[in-house]
Each structure stands twice: as C-alpha cells, then as structure tokens.
Design a protein around this motif. Structure first.
Motif, PDB file in Angstrom:
ATOM      1  N   VAL A  86      50.296 -43.463  37.652  1.00 31.66           N
ATOM      2  CA  VAL A  86      50.550 -44.412  37.146  1.00 31.66           C
ATOM      3  C   VAL A  86      49.794 -45.452  36.091  1.00 31.66           C
ATOM      4  O   VAL A  86      48.769 -45.527  36.511  1.00 31.66           O
ATOM      5  CB  VAL A  86      50.189 -45.269  38.421  1.00 31.66           C
ATOM      6  N   ASP A  87      50.536 -45.308  34.500  1.00 34.56           N
ATOM      7  CA  ASP A  87      49.651 -45.623  33.611  1.00 34.56           C
ATOM      8  C   ASP A  87      50.632 -47.499  33.574  1.00 34.56           C
ATOM      9  O   ASP A  87      51.755 -47.489  33.584  1.00 34.56           O
ATOM     10  CB  ASP A  87      50.252 -44.933  32.693  1.00 34.56           C
ATOM     11  N   LEU A  88      49.923 -48.211  32.686  1.00 37.99           N
ATOM     12  CA  LEU A  88      49.639 -49.560  32.082  1.00 37.99           C
ATOM     13  C   LEU A  88      49.763 -50.030  30.825  1.00 37.99           C
ATOM     14  O   LEU A  88      48.816 -49.216  30.269  1.00 37.99           O
ATOM     15  CB  LEU A  88      48.760 -50.302  32.956  1.00 37.99           C
ATOM     16  N   LEU A  89      50.493 -49.893  30.019  1.00 36.29           N
ATOM     17  CA  LEU A  89      50.828 -50.224  29.115  1.00 36.29           C
ATOM     18  C   LEU A  89      51.405 -51.728  28.679  1.00 36.29           C
ATOM     19  O   LEU A  89      52.731 -52.012  29.207  1.00 36.29           O
ATOM     20  CB  LEU A  89      51.503 -49.318  27.879  1.00 36.29           C
ATOM     21  N   ASP A  90      51.107 -52.439  27.574  1.00 34.38           N
ATOM     22  CA  ASP A  90      51.876 -53.561  26.633  1.00 34.38           C
ATOM     23  C   ASP A  90      51.783 -53.934  25.565  1.00 34.38           C
ATOM     24  O   ASP A  90      51.137 -52.557  24.742  1.00 34.38           O
ATOM     25  CB  ASP A  90      50.571 -54.541  27.454  1.00 34.38           C
ATOM     26  N   LYS A  96      45.829 -48.277  29.880  1.00 40.05           N
ATOM     27  CA  LYS A  96      44.446 -48.149  31.246  1.00 40.05           C
ATOM     28  C   LYS A  96      45.689 -47.014  32.154  1.00 40.05           C
ATOM     29  O   LYS A  96      47.143 -46.972  32.739  1.00 40.05           O
ATOM     30  CB  LYS A  96      44.758 -49.035  32.036  1.00 40.05           C
ATOM     31  N   THR A  97      44.668 -46.030  32.142  1.00 34.34           N
ATOM     32  CA  THR A  97      45.395 -44.990  32.705  1.00 34.34           C
ATOM     33  C   THR A  97      44.941 -44.794  33.979  1.00 34.34           C
ATOM     34  O   THR A  97      43.658 -45.176  34.137  1.00 34.34           O
ATOM     35  CB  THR A  97      45.930 -43.588  31.885  1.00 34.34           C
ATOM     36  N   ASN A  98      45.698 -43.538  34.535  1.00 34.80           N
ATOM     37  CA  ASN A  98      46.021 -43.624  36.116  1.00 34.80           C
ATOM     38  C   ASN A  98      45.072 -45.096  36.827  1.00 34.80           C
ATOM     39  O   ASN A  98      43.629 -45.267  37.569  1.00 34.80           O
ATOM     40  CB  ASN A  98      44.477 -42.362  36.024  1.00 34.80           C
ATOM     41  N   ILE A  99      45.674 -45.811  37.256  1.00 34.89           N
ATOM     42  CA  ILE A  99      45.202 -46.789  37.399  1.00 34.89           C
ATOM     43  C   ILE A  99      45.055 -47.455  38.768  1.00 34.89           C
ATOM     44  O   ILE A  99      44.689 -48.024  40.126  1.00 34.89           O
ATOM     45  CB  ILE A  99      46.179 -48.810  36.856  1.00 34.89           C
ATOM     46  N   THR A 100      45.663 -46.245  39.406  1.00 35.46           N
ATOM     47  CA  THR A 100      45.070 -45.930  40.901  1.00 35.46           C
ATOM     48  C   THR A 100      43.968 -45.640  41.009  1.00 35.46           C
ATOM     49  O   THR A 100      42.820 -46.192  42.296  1.00 35.46           O
ATOM     50  CB  THR A 100      45.680 -44.896  41.294  1.00 35.46           C
ATOM     51  N   ILE A 314      54.411 -46.545  33.731  1.00 37.40           N
ATOM     52  CA  ILE A 314      54.874 -45.850  33.818  1.00 37.40           C
ATOM     53  C   ILE A 314      54.085 -45.330  35.337  1.00 37.40           C
ATOM     54  O   ILE A 314      52.901 -44.922  34.944  1.00 37.40           O
ATOM     55  CB  ILE A 314      54.386 -44.689  32.476  1.00 37.40           C
ATOM     56  N   PHE A 315      55.227 -44.735  35.231  1.00 34.66           N
ATOM     57  CA  PHE A 315      54.977 -42.791  36.812  1.00 34.66           C
ATOM     58  C   PHE A 315      55.167 -41.494  36.490  1.00 34.66           C
ATOM     59  O   PHE A 315      56.448 -41.499  35.908  1.00 34.66           O
ATOM     60  CB  PHE A 315      55.701 -43.195  37.780  1.00 34.66           C
ATOM     61  N   SER A 316      54.412 -40.793  36.035  1.00 36.71           N
ATOM     62  CA  SER A 316      54.694 -39.376  35.471  1.00 36.71           C
ATOM     63  C   SER A 316      53.919 -38.305  36.599  1.00 36.71           C
ATOM     64  O   SER A 316      52.543 -38.879  36.156  1.00 36.71           O
ATOM     65  CB  SER A 316      54.403 -39.560  33.815  1.00 36.71           C
ATOM     66  N   PRO A 317      54.088 -37.639  35.856  1.00 37.23           N
ATOM     67  CA  PRO A 317      52.880 -36.070  36.037  1.00 37.23           C
ATOM     68  C   PRO A 317      51.731 -36.111  35.316  1.00 37.23           C
ATOM     69  O   PRO A 317      52.314 -35.926  34.371  1.00 37.23           O
ATOM     70  CB  PRO A 317      54.110 -35.054  36.845  1.00 37.23           C
TER      71      PRO A 317
END
Length: 488
Positions: A86-90, A96-100, A314-317
């Motif tokens: 789960v990645d966060l972009l603005d 911020k990648t792999n926010i888990t 963004i949810f991606s493998p």
C-alpha cells in the motif's frame, strides 16, 4: 399643575369618554376573532424566536497544512497479503511506500479469516540477486562420485505422488527467466545435498522444484496459487495447509536464501512432523508459532493521514527478492468502506439536532459500515488495473454552541484499463479535494428582531380588525335603515 396641562396638550392618545361610545354585537364578534388571531400569532412568533434555524453557504477553504484521514476497508480475494503493498502519493511530491509498516498509519493487512495475521504483515527484504562469483556453492562430487541433481523435478504427472510418498516436501516454484530463481538454483541444489547427507537413507524428506513457465505445469502452479517467483512451499503429510478451517493458507519458507538455512529449516520441519503426535498442546503451539504461512486473499483495513492536497493510495503487488507472474495477479476487490476524516458520530457527544443533520454514511457511497453497501469490482482478464477517481467536498456543520464538526462528502467514478505488459496491475484510489467548503450553520434570531416583529404584527392586526369592524358596522347600520325606509 402647569406641567400637567402642558402634557395634556401634546397627548396623541386621547380617550373618548365611555358614555360617548357604543358597544355592538358585531364589535364583540370581531374582538373575539382579533384576540384569537393575536394569541395565535404571538405564540408562533415566540416559538420562531426560540427555535434554531439553519443556513447553508459556500466559502473558499483557507485551511492550510492540515492532515486528514483516509479510511479504507478493502478485500482482495485473489492476492496474498505477502505481496500486497500500500503506497501513498500526492501532488506535492510526498511518497510513502509500504505504509503498512510505517508509524503514521494504522493500515493493517489480514487474511480472509480475519484473526489469523501471522506473516500477513511481514515484508520480505531479500537482497538483490547475487552474481555468479558471489554464490558460494559446493560443486565437489560426493564421495561415491555421484554428481546427479538432488533436487527432484516435479510435473503435474508426478507431483501428487512425490508429495504423498514423503512426510515433508519442500517445493521451489520457479521461472527460468527470474534472476532471483537463477541465483537460488545452485543454493537450493546445495541445500538438497546437505539434506541427503544428513538423512542418509531416510526418505522422509525431499527438496523438489516446479518450472511454472512450462506449459505442462501451468495448471499445477495455478491450483497452488503461485503468483511470485521463487516461492518455497512446505508440504507436511501431503498438504501445505495443516491448519483446520483455514482454506487457502499455505506454509512457506521466507528465511535467508542460504543452503545451510534452507536445509536446516527442512530438517526441523521433518523432525516436528514426526514428533507432532507425541507433543502436548503447548509444545504444538510453540512449534506452530515458528511456521510462516501465506494466504490466498487479503483484507486491507485501517486509516492513513494524508496532506490536504490531491493524492492517491495505490494497492499493488510488491516484494523485494521476487518476480511476479503478472498474468496470475488478479486485482478483483470488494470495497467495504471508504471515507475521509474522523467519523463524527463515533466517540463524540453531539447535540441531537446535529446528529440528525450529519449523514450516517458520512456522505459517500462506500462510507457506510453496512454489509449491503459493499461493492465488488471484478477483473475479467489479465493485467487489469482499477482506478477510482474521488471528488472530495469538505462540509462543515456549525452548531449554535460548541465546536464545529468537519466531514468530507464525496462522489466517485470508477474505471478499469489494461496495464502495460510486464507491469503488475494495481488498484488506485485517486482523490481531489474541492477548494471550496460547504458551511451548514445553525443560528437563532436576535431578540430585538423578535420584539420588533411582535410589536409590528400586534399593531397591524389591531388596525386590520378595527377597519373590518368599522366597515361591517357601517354596512349593517345602512342595511337596517334601508329596511326601515329611513335612508330618505
């Protein structure tokens, strides 16, 4: 005496003596009607003065550098939690990648069974594939001169037989084009040799491999839910899912990719499997805690704090040390909840009037927690990316007293398209925040306004009925005189 006479000369409210006035039935009737209307209007005006009214306006939002929450609950039935990132972009460059695994969010990943999380939140940080000179492999032949491969190559024809013939089987699902698989192959072969040397003639354990790119094995890899390479599965007594009631759970090895570590893990698995029937519940639980499982299916739930600017989740493998079989990645998903901001109806004491005005679903089609509001989005082919574009509208509720409540209503448009070949599909939640804000404000009318209103309608009603009484009385008197023939 002089002052009294002076006051009488300016009196505009002069009285008519009672003996010069005449009471009539018509006047009494009009008086009763006037009093009734005046009382009714007075009551309505006082009620209106004490009641709370609302007005809605739109203003430019001047809120700066504030964070707001993005709340999600999305189920992915076709991808493992091990691979889902789960990645966060603005738009201002924050990424911020792999926010888990970060501290500013409470987004977590769960298996479809809910409570069993185990390695569902673990990130696999394998080092890049080593060069041929960095791989330490013992290529010397055995003492008996036997240099045959120790890793058993499996196909759909012998897979079930080999699994059933051994207490423990470690299977490496690989792809020849994967650099991580190429780097692992000699290490895995060395681990198989170490296992054979340790067990001698004991046939309870074997290390095997499956080429998933071979067309003959494609169905085999699909049935085992292989999505990334390399994948090392552990089969104990014919199954990689010994946990009862947990469908689509697979035991995997995700430790260091060294021959000693792989061989030792396999030998320990054999030992544990043979001793399971003689252990008590505590010992079994301890052994179980050391195992690592991958799940087919994943639930992502929680919230993340984002800047008040357009952005996306963004949810991606993604997993370091692995390559993905993109055609096996299906990003079908169920949106059970999607909202923005803190839910004002949870954990806050609000006036009843304000609670009634705030939407129960926080103003979004996916914002309700009711099960019948969940929406399924299906990928009917390979390499399908889903994008949900969300227009977020800040809405402020300002009560007469107490702090204001901020919510975020939204509209959403969903679309899907084919990803580029070689790129993994994804789910994108893209939002844009409206620069205006809707303000719903409660207010009471000023007291002076109410007093003036009451005085005004009292005088108006009295004047109206005075005119009605005069006209009615005059008309009646003319009618009586006419009937008596006294009009001349």
């Amino acid at each position: 005496m002089v002052l009294g006479k002076a006051l009488k000369t300016i009196d505009v409210f002069r009285h008519v003596p009672n003996d010069l006035t005449e009471s009539t039935k018509i006047g009494g009737t009009v008086t009763i009607a006037a009093i009734g209307l005046l009382v009714t209007l007075f009551y309505l005006e006082v009620s209106s003065l004490l009641s709370i009214s609302s007005k809605t306006s739109i203003h430019i939002s001047h809120r700066e550098d504030e964070d707001f929450r993005v709340n999600v609950n999305i189920t992915f039935p076709g991808i493992s939690c091990n691979w889902l990132s789960v990645d966060l972009l603005d738009v201002v460059g924050h990424k911020k990648t792999n926010i888990t695994s970060s501290g500013f969010s409470t987004i977590s990943k769960y298996t479809l069974h809910g409570s069993y999380v185990a390695t569902a939140v673990r990130q696999y940080d394998q080092s890049p594939p080593p060069t041929s000179t960095e791989v330490a492999v013992d290529d010397s032949p055995d003492s008996d001169g036997d240099d045959r491969p120790r890793v058993v190559e499996l196909t759909k024809d012998n897979f079930r037989r080999v699994i059933d013939e051994h207490r423990v089987v470690v299977v490496n699902f690989y792809a020849p084009w994967c650099p991580y698989c190429v780097a692992l192959a000699p290490i895995y072969e060395q681990a198989a040799r170490k296992v054979e040397q340790e067990l001698k003639r004991d046939k309870g354990l074997v290390l095997a491999a499956v080429n998933c790119i071979d067309a003959k094995n494609s169905e085999l890899c699909h049935l085992n839910h292989i999505q990334a390479f390399p994948t090392l599965r552990i089969y104990r007594d014919g199954t990689d899912n010994p946990k009862e009631g947990h469908k689509h759970m697979h035991e995997e090895y995700n430790g260091n990719r060294r021959a000693d570590d792989i061989s030792q893990y396999a030998l320990n698995a054999l030992k544990e499997t043979r001793e399971e029937h003689h252990k008590d519940e505590a010992a079994l639980a301890e052994a179980e805690s050391r195992r690592e499982y991958a799940s087919y299916g994943c639930v992502v739930a929680g919230h993340v704090k984002a800047s008040r600017v357009p952005g996306s989740l963004i949810f991606s493998p993604h997993a370091a040390g692995h390559d993905f079989m993109t055609e096996a990645i299906n990003m079908s998903h169920v949106i059970s909840h999607l909202s923005f901001g803190n839910h004002p109806l949870k954990g806050q004491k609000l006036p009843k009037r304000l609670k009634k005005k705030i939407p129960q679903d926080m103003g979004g089609v996916y914002a309700s927690d009711k099960e019948d509001h969940s929406t399924l989005f299906v990928s009917l082919s390979d390499h399908v990316t889903h994008e949900h574009y969300i227009k977020v509208v800040p809405t402020i509720f300002e009560p007469v007293s107490g702090p204001s409540v901020e919510t975020y209503e939204y509209t959403v448009n969903s679309n899907l398209y084919a990803s580029e070949k070689g790129r993994v599909p994804a789910i994108k939640l893209v939002w844009d925040i409206w620069p205006m804000e809707i303000v719903n404000k409660d207010y009471r009318r000023p007291l002076i306004e109410g007093v003036c209103q009451i005085v005004g309608f009292l005088g108006g009603v009295f004047t109206f009925f005075l005119v009605v009484e005069r006209l009615t009385t005059g008309a009646w008197q003319r009618f009586v005189k006419a009937s008596q023939g006294k009009l001349g």
